[in-house]
Design an enzyme around this catalytic site. Structure first.
Site: not given
Ligand SMILES: NC(=O)c1ccc[n+]([C@@H]2O[C@H](COP(=O)([O-])OP(=O)(O)OC[C@H]3O[C@@H](n4cnc5c(N)ncnc54)[C@H](OP(=O)(O)O)[C@@H]3O)[C@@H](O)[C@H]2O)c1
Length: 283
Positions: A10, A12, A35-36, A124, A149
């Site tokens: 991803g 980050v 896969d966490i 979320y 953001w």
């Protein structure tokens, strides 16, 4: 040092991998690699490789969490819990990336600090907050890094693509009544790398300085690209007109009192960071 990065494909995760790889032995685990939500796979990966530091960048995105709340709890809460527990069992440090969406954004003015009470509005936000708490309950050596953001190369979000759309003469819609701190992924990751060796385990807010709305951000992009008559391309819209699945907090600028205490100066203004990002992304 051996460092495992989870959710490494991803925005980050890629930046952490890029900035840490030259000086450290980095194991970059994309979703396909780990896969966490699979507790046994997490323990196997952590115990086999025994990193000194684990950085969790895996997440289920904002609107998808509303559609799939049970998956949201698995990815954003159970996954971090398994990782933090395994990290603690091998005495590794742990980094959990979190979000301004833990706040409701209903305060008028001012910036949220780590002392402010979270009150998430969406699945979320709820799961990101529960993820923070699960991590803190399972690891005494954890850094919780809230950001907001985030923009950078290769991400298909508003903040990362507005310059490409405007440069190509494409119209964009920009929300005028939601404000937060925009954050360049390069600055976010560099600051976390500065924080880690200080071993001050805590919650941090890591964002660029300044506050903007989506609309302010788009206008700044247009100005940096020297676009004349930006009003041709940028349509101002109110949040209520866009039917997002998840409720957005309206006003969540953040600042970091813990960073102040340990002598870290605030990150540069978001406009300066944005100018650098656009310059490099348009090369
Ligand atoms: N981007 C922002 O504006 C922003 C703002 C505030 C906070 N944050 C926080 O920053 C962190 C990183 O966000 P990001 O923008 O880098 O997100 P991203 O680009 O969507 O990357 C997240 C990664 O997590 C992976 N993933 C999803 N489910 C997984 C699972 N079960 N196991 C392992 N990996 C899984 C995804 O893989 P697949 O795509 O293959 O599923 C994806 O590569 C998150 O904690 C997020 O809450 C981001």
């Amino acid at each position: 040092m051996k460092i495992a990065i989870v959710g490494a494909a991803g925005l980050v995760g890629r930046e952490f991998t890029g900035q840490l790889s030259s000086e450290h032995q980095v194991l970059a685990l994309a979703h396909n690699d780990l896969d966490i939500t699979d507790a046994q796979a997490v323990r196997r990966a952590v115990f086999d490789w025994r990193p000194r530091l684990i950085i969790n960048c895996a997440v289920l995105g904002v609107d998808r969490c509303e559609l799939e709340p049970s998956l949201a709890w698995s990815v954003n809460v159970s996954g971090p819990e398994y990782l933090a527990k395994a990290a603690s069992d091998i005495a590794a440090d742990f980094v959990q990336i979190s979000s301004n969406y833990v706040f409701d954004g209903r305060r008028n003015g001012g910036s949220y600090t780590v002392g402010d009470r979270p009150n998430p509005l969406s699945v979320y936000g709820e799961t990101k907050l529960a993820g923070e708490r699960a991590v803190a309950a399972n690891s005494h050596r954890c850094f919780i890094i809230r950001t907001s953001w985030v923009f950078g190369a290769g991400k298909e979000n508003f903040f990362s693509t507005a310059h490409r759309s405007l440069k190509a003469g494409k119209k964009i819609r920009a929300i005028t009544d939601v404000w937060a701190s925009a954050t360049y992924v390069r600055d976010l990751v560099a600051r976390v790398i500065e924080i880690l060796p200080l071993r001050r385990y805590s919650t941090y807010h890591v964002v660029n300085s300044g506050v903007c709305s989506y609309y302010d951000f788009a206008l700044e992009v247009a100005s940096l690209l020297e676009i004349s008559y930006p009003a041709r391309l940028i349509e101002p819209v109110k949040l209520d007109r866009l039917r997002f699945l998840a409720e957005r907090p309206r006003h969540t600028p953040m600042r970091c009192t813990v960073s102040d205490e340990i002598g870290l100066t605030p990150l540069r203004d978001w406009r300066v960071a944005l100018a650098e990002f656009i310059r490099e992304d348009c090369r």
